[in-house]
Motif scaffolding. Structure first.
Motif, short mmCIF file in Angstrom:
data_model
loop_
_atom_site.label_atom_id
_atom_site.label_comp_id
_atom_site.label_asym_id
_atom_site.label_seq_id
_atom_site.Cartn_x
_atom_site.Cartn_y
_atom_site.Cartn_z
N TRP A 103 -2.98 -1.71 -2.57
CA TRP A 103 -2.57 -2.19 -4.08
C TRP A 103 -2.54 -2.09 -4.89
N SER A 104 -4.23 -3.04 -4.99
CA SER A 104 -5.08 -2.98 -6.15
C SER A 104 -5.59 -1.99 -6.66
N GLY A 123 -11.49 16.54 -3.42
CA GLY A 123 -12.06 17.03 -4.78
C GLY A 123 -11.13 17.92 -5.91
N ARG A 124 -9.75 18.18 -4.57
CA ARG A 124 -8.91 18.25 -5.70
C ARG A 124 -7.11 17.26 -5.71
N PHE A 125 -7.46 16.45 -5.16
CA PHE A 125 -6.36 15.81 -5.35
C PHE A 125 -6.98 14.30 -5.71
N THR A 126 -6.29 13.65 -6.35
CA THR A 126 -6.31 12.31 -6.37
C THR A 126 -5.26 11.11 -6.53
N ILE A 127 -5.09 10.10 -6.16
CA ILE A 127 -3.97 9.32 -5.97
C ILE A 127 -3.77 8.08 -6.82
N SER A 128 -3.25 7.52 -7.06
CA SER A 128 -3.23 6.59 -8.26
C SER A 128 -2.09 6.21 -8.42
N ARG A 129 -1.55 4.81 -9.35
CA ARG A 129 -0.51 3.53 -9.43
C ARG A 129 -0.76 3.00 -10.72
N ASP A 130 0.42 2.45 -11.00
CA ASP A 130 1.12 1.97 -12.14
C ASP A 130 1.59 0.95 -11.57
N ASN A 131 1.49 -0.57 -11.43
CA ASN A 131 2.12 -1.34 -10.42
C ASN A 131 3.32 -1.62 -11.70
N ALA A 154 1.05 -1.13 -0.23
CA ALA A 154 0.12 0.49 0.06
C ALA A 154 1.02 1.27 -0.02
N MET A 155 0.40 2.29 -0.86
CA MET A 155 0.90 3.35 -0.64
C MET A 155 0.88 4.60 0.08
N GLY A 156 1.41 6.31 0.21
CA GLY A 156 0.22 7.16 0.87
C GLY A 156 1.20 7.96 0.79
N TRP A 157 0.61 9.33 1.08
CA TRP A 157 1.94 10.95 0.68
C TRP A 157 1.12 11.02 2.13
#
Length: 123
Positions: A53-54, A66-74, A33-36
């Motif tokens: 993870w998924s 509504g302003r920030f979006t977290i996403s990932r490319d595994n 899992a990841m975070g900021w």
């Protein structure tokens, strides 16, 4: 543990956008899992967003919803933080973190942290 390197910070005017990236290396075959998090001058480090993870479970603090979006490319071992409509109060050093435990990521007790990237929003 994995090693994390952030990039994408900079100086932007209020209302502008930035996209932060965090690339993981090392034991990236684990389901992390990841975070900021972010830390403004004179303030404690605070949680901003997390993603499992998924990628189907995300969490945000109220001030960035509504302003920030977290996403990932595994496939690229990379997590992103897209920041829109930036405000001066978003000014901080932004850190990514990672752990097998999503709870540890959210709590900030994860074992892996990046070195941080500075985001400065001018009014």
């Amino acid at each position: 543990q994995v090693q994390l390197v952030e990039s994408g910070g900079g100086l932007v005017q209020a209302g502008g956008s930035l996209r932060l990236s965090c690339v993981a290396s090392g034991r990236t075959n684990s389901a992390y899992a990841m975070g900021w998090f972010r830390q403004a001058p004179g303030k404690k480090r605070e949680f901003v967003a997390s993603i499992n993870w998924s990628g189907d479970d995300t969490l945000y603090i109220d001030s960035v919803k509504g302003r920030f979006t977290i996403s990932r490319d595994n496939a690229k071992n990379t997590v992103y933080l897209r920041m829109n409509n930036l405000k001066p109060e978003d000014t901080a050093v932004y850190y990514c973190n990672g752990d097998r435990s999503l709870a540890a990521v959210v709590a900030g007790t994860s074992g892996s942290w990046g070195q941080g990237t500075q985001v400065t929003v001018s009014s």
